[in-house]
Design an enzyme around this catalytic site. Sequence first.
Site, PDB file in Angstrom:
ATOM      1  N   SER A 195      51.101  51.498 -24.586  1.00  0.00           N
ATOM      2  CA  SER A 195      51.545  50.889 -25.843  1.00  0.00           C
ATOM      3  C   SER A 195      51.736  49.385 -25.689  1.00  0.00           C
ATOM      4  CB  SER A 195      52.851  51.534 -26.309  1.00  0.00           C
ATOM      5  OG  SER A 195      52.654  52.891 -26.638  1.00  0.00           O
ATOM      6  N   ARG A 242      46.667  43.322 -29.695  1.00  0.00           N
ATOM      7  CA  ARG A 242      46.783  43.008 -31.122  1.00  0.00           C
ATOM      8  C   ARG A 242      47.321  41.602 -31.343  1.00  0.00           C
ATOM      9  NH1 ARG A 242      49.162  48.187 -31.445  1.00  0.00           N
ATOM     10  NH2 ARG A 242      51.209  47.224 -31.835  1.00  0.00           N
ATOM     11  N   LYS A 283      62.671  43.568 -46.460  1.00  0.00           N
ATOM     12  CA  LYS A 283      61.237  43.322 -46.472  1.00  0.00           C
ATOM     13  C   LYS A 283      60.674  43.719 -47.845  1.00  0.00           C
ATOM     14  CE  LYS A 283      60.120  43.751 -41.550  1.00  0.00           C
ATOM     15  NZ  LYS A 283      59.256  44.442 -40.553  1.00  0.00           N
ATOM     16  N   GLU A 294      65.383  44.918 -27.664  1.00  0.00           N
ATOM     17  CA  GLU A 294      65.504  44.872 -29.117  1.00  0.00           C
ATOM     18  C   GLU A 294      66.544  45.906 -29.557  1.00  0.00           C
ATOM     19  OE1 GLU A 294      62.472  44.903 -32.845  1.00  0.00           O
ATOM     20  OE2 GLU A 294      62.660  46.801 -31.778  1.00  0.00           O
TER      21      GLU A 294
END
Length: 229
Positions: free
Chosen positions: A43, A50, A106, A133
């Site tokens: 991952s 990306r 968002k 995080e």
Amino acid sequence: MMSYKFGLDEVMTKVNILKEEFTYIHDYSPIEHVGSRLKSAESILKKAQRKNCPLTVEHIRAQISDIAGIRITCSFVADTYLIRDMLAGQDDITVIDVKDYIADPKPNGYQSLHLIVEVPVFMSDRVETVRVEIQIRTVAMDFWASVEHKIYYKYDGEVPDSLLAELKEAAIAVTSLDMKMERLYGEVAKLGGESSSTTSPPGGAFSRLPLPNGYIEAFLSRLPDSETP
């Protein structure tokens, strides 16, 4: 990967201490549930590609901040800010970034507090600084985010506009529910808290914790006209 696991363990220990301390002293904890996850090497590499991040340890450490992640769910919105402030106030936690998607959701309706923190990890021959995080949200927010994630996975990111609109409506309903339940609990806490010296309901913590600027205004602007007080 080992240093990130140890960083995750460090922060999890801090969160669990806060949870147990509140439960022991106040017969109440602002933390309902805590979960953690460590990204797999696969991952991490996919995310690095990306982001066009060079595939070196140094660049990945610098550009990817969610290799180690913790999610904290709370009963009330005010609890999320209380946990944020308690964690940020610890001497060996350095807050690198804060994104407040509760006060400023968002566009899709997603609401949560995101913190990127650094903690020291003491190895046998060195001290490493590790980023973790931390996501803090209410139980209702967490349920919405979980369903939204499943829908995006099901449609491989290409979600029909009709479903997106319904998700946005559901997010507004979640905000309304969170505010209403917090108000109701505050009223009950006033009735029971004045005569009890052994408990400290969250209403007491709320009074010491100011909501961020514009939070109430942002909330009211997202309510349908029929629900505006």
